[in-house]
Design a protein around this motif. Sequence first.
Motif, short mmCIF file in Angstrom:
data_model
loop_
_atom_site.label_atom_id
_atom_site.label_comp_id
_atom_site.label_asym_id
_atom_site.label_seq_id
_atom_site.Cartn_x
_atom_site.Cartn_y
_atom_site.Cartn_z
N UNK A 177 0.78 -1.19 -0.09
CA UNK A 177 0.05 -0.03 0.02
C UNK A 177 0.90 1.21 -0.04
N UNK A 178 2.13 1.06 0.96
CA UNK A 178 2.85 2.44 0.91
C UNK A 178 3.45 2.61 -0.55
N UNK A 179 3.90 1.57 -1.12
CA UNK A 179 4.57 1.60 -2.72
C UNK A 179 3.60 2.26 -3.51
N UNK A 202 1.49 9.09 -5.75
CA UNK A 202 1.88 10.40 -5.46
C UNK A 202 2.96 10.90 -6.81
N UNK A 203 3.76 10.29 -7.02
CA UNK A 203 4.89 10.61 -8.02
C UNK A 203 4.13 10.74 -9.44
N UNK A 204 3.12 9.87 -9.52
CA UNK A 204 2.64 10.02 -11.07
C UNK A 204 1.72 11.37 -10.97
N UNK A 205 0.89 11.45 -10.01
CA UNK A 205 0.21 13.18 -10.04
C UNK A 205 0.91 13.96 -10.10
N UNK A 206 2.20 14.12 -9.61
CA UNK A 206 3.03 15.30 -9.52
C UNK A 206 3.60 15.06 -10.87
N UNK A 207 4.07 14.20 -11.38
CA UNK A 207 4.52 14.10 -12.81
C UNK A 207 3.79 14.34 -14.01
N UNK A 208 2.63 14.03 -13.66
CA UNK A 208 1.33 14.61 -14.69
C UNK A 208 1.14 15.92 -14.86
N UNK A 209 1.06 16.46 -13.61
CA UNK A 209 1.01 17.78 -13.79
C UNK A 209 2.22 18.66 -14.48
N UNK A 232 7.85 6.73 -12.52
CA UNK A 232 7.20 7.09 -11.06
C UNK A 232 7.31 5.61 -10.33
N UNK A 233 6.98 4.48 -11.32
CA UNK A 233 7.17 3.33 -10.40
C UNK A 233 8.48 2.71 -10.14
N UNK A 234 9.51 3.00 -11.23
CA UNK A 234 10.78 2.82 -11.18
C UNK A 234 11.70 3.76 -9.74
N UNK A 235 10.79 4.85 -9.62
CA UNK A 235 11.29 6.13 -8.54
C UNK A 235 11.06 5.04 -7.32
N UNK A 236 9.91 4.60 -7.11
CA UNK A 236 9.35 4.22 -5.86
C UNK A 236 9.98 2.65 -5.42
N UNK A 237 10.04 2.03 -6.37
CA UNK A 237 10.56 0.51 -6.35
C UNK A 237 12.22 0.32 -6.12
N UNK A 238 12.81 1.38 -6.54
CA UNK A 238 14.42 1.37 -6.56
C UNK A 238 14.75 1.42 -5.27
N UNK A 239 14.46 2.27 -4.09
CA UNK A 239 14.51 2.38 -2.88
C UNK A 239 14.20 1.24 -2.05
N UNK A 240 13.10 0.74 -2.60
CA UNK A 240 12.56 -0.53 -2.03
C UNK A 240 13.40 -1.81 -2.14
N UNK A 241 13.61 -1.89 -3.36
CA UNK A 241 14.54 -3.11 -3.78
C UNK A 241 15.78 -3.10 -3.27
N UNK A 242 16.30 -1.76 -2.96
CA UNK A 242 17.80 -1.62 -2.50
C UNK A 242 17.64 -2.20 -0.96
N UNK A 243 16.45 -1.68 -0.17
CA UNK A 243 16.57 -1.95 1.08
C UNK A 243 16.41 -3.64 1.22
N UNK A 244 15.52 -4.13 0.33
CA UNK A 244 15.13 -5.63 0.44
C UNK A 244 16.60 -6.17 0.41
N UNK A 271 5.72 -4.68 -12.31
CA UNK A 271 5.61 -5.07 -13.61
C UNK A 271 4.42 -5.14 -13.99
N UNK A 272 3.47 -5.67 -13.05
CA UNK A 272 1.97 -5.99 -13.26
C UNK A 272 1.20 -4.54 -13.27
N UNK A 273 1.62 -3.51 -12.49
CA UNK A 273 0.97 -2.26 -12.72
C UNK A 273 1.47 -1.69 -13.58
N UNK A 274 2.72 -1.82 -13.99
CA UNK A 274 2.96 -0.98 -15.27
C UNK A 274 2.38 -1.33 -16.61
#
Length: 519
Positions: free
Chosen positions: A10-12, A18-25, A291-303, A320-323
Amino acid sequence: MAASQSNKSRSLLRSGLLVSVCTFLSRILGLARDAALASVLGASAGADAFYVAFKIPNFFRRLFAEGAFAQAFVPVLSDYRVNQGHSAVRELVAVVTGSLSLVLLLVTAVFMVAAPWVVYVFAPGFADNTEQLSLAATLLTVTFPYLLFISLTALAGGILNAHGEYGVPAITPIFLNVSLLVATLGFAVNSSQAELAVAWGVFAAGLVQLLFQVPFLARLKLLPRPRLGFHHPGVKRILSLMGPALFGVSVSQINLLLDTVLASLLETGSITWLYLSDRLYELPLGIFAIAISTVILPSLSRSFAGERGERFAQTLDWGLRLLLLIAIPSSIALFMLAEPLIATIFYRGELTVEDVQMAAQSLQAYSLGLVFMMLIKVLAPGYYSRQDTKTPVKIGIIAMVANMVFNLILVWPLGHVGLALATSLSAALNAGLLWVGLHRGGFHRFSIQWWLLLRVLLLGVALLVGWLLYYQSFDLAWTQLSDWQRAQHMALIVAVGVAAYGVGLLVAGLRMRHLRAQD
């Protein structure tokens, strides 16, 4: 554990939205910016000169700042956060900022002095027009410092993203578009040196974006005094990862730049046509894939740093599914609506009907590779988060060589359209090889939710295509409509198309929990 994974998902998802909305604007303002530029500059020799001078620092920005540097810096920073604490992070930030600033100052100075030769390398076709070559060189001396400012902005953004502050870096590009709009509509429109006025807008935009992020770094207490530290262990690790990364995730930028080189050898306007179509195909790429790449890179790095292999695979599969839920309908819509989109956004002022038609053709060629280009943005972090740069290097070199071959085969019979098609073909090869490597290494496994994804995509896409075919049956002459009429028609097409696709997904069984859960 299941609750923890659900909360993480849910956090991701929230961060990605959030990133998508900001990037959309930002991207909407970017389209307004490009529409203003097209209206004032048209597809003239001066316009081609400006776009080259704008593309060169942007190429290095994407290659180094947002490409190799970001993919190397964020995993190392995440490792320091997980294993060494805040004081070590502050020291790393200080030495990276100081070292990066020195390198950027030297590179900027060299490129400004050597501007005519740089333009010749990146746009050899200008050699036959000394006035155009001279103008492009002058513009480059103004625009190239943008690389210095925006690279430091990317550094600040990487720090904020690693600390879960995704909104500020996503909002920051808005200042580029606002600055260029002001420069174009406030100064260039009534200037005899319109291209130069817009170039100064690029310079100002870089400085403003950097200054905007400084207070947010200070709030995190991560604004230490910069100092040199090339021998610092963290800097050494980043440098060791950066070199190979240049041919990894940023290979698409090298391919696009090769397009510019060859386009400069084609008829006048080819660079502008490719630029306009590239801007539209990058809209979904920037809003969703990055946007998806931005949020998963830190998460993948921490994992990876925490040795949580199962969560790593689940996070990548979720991305990948969301994309694909976004990438596939976006690709179809861009292909089927290429000319109406170009006409609605850009057809006014100095742009002609022929310019609209030519840009639409290259947009269709780009749209064929959109899904693969978006996949690259999500698959590449699967390597860089594990600090594996060798594999993407090999894949990147293969894709780049393939793109060059495709370019040479397709450019002569198809012109600028062949260059766009070559980019799509090489993106497909790149994405395929990246996925095969992750799958064979056990870093990605298909979850059971892929069956649901296939089912909902089939119905959603069928309804979307049906609606677009129905509207196309009216055979509207888009370039003969007024701006307001084109906007009305396009708003209706997009609104009903999105609704039709969404209804298809819901009827086929997609629910919000399917976007959150990582089974």
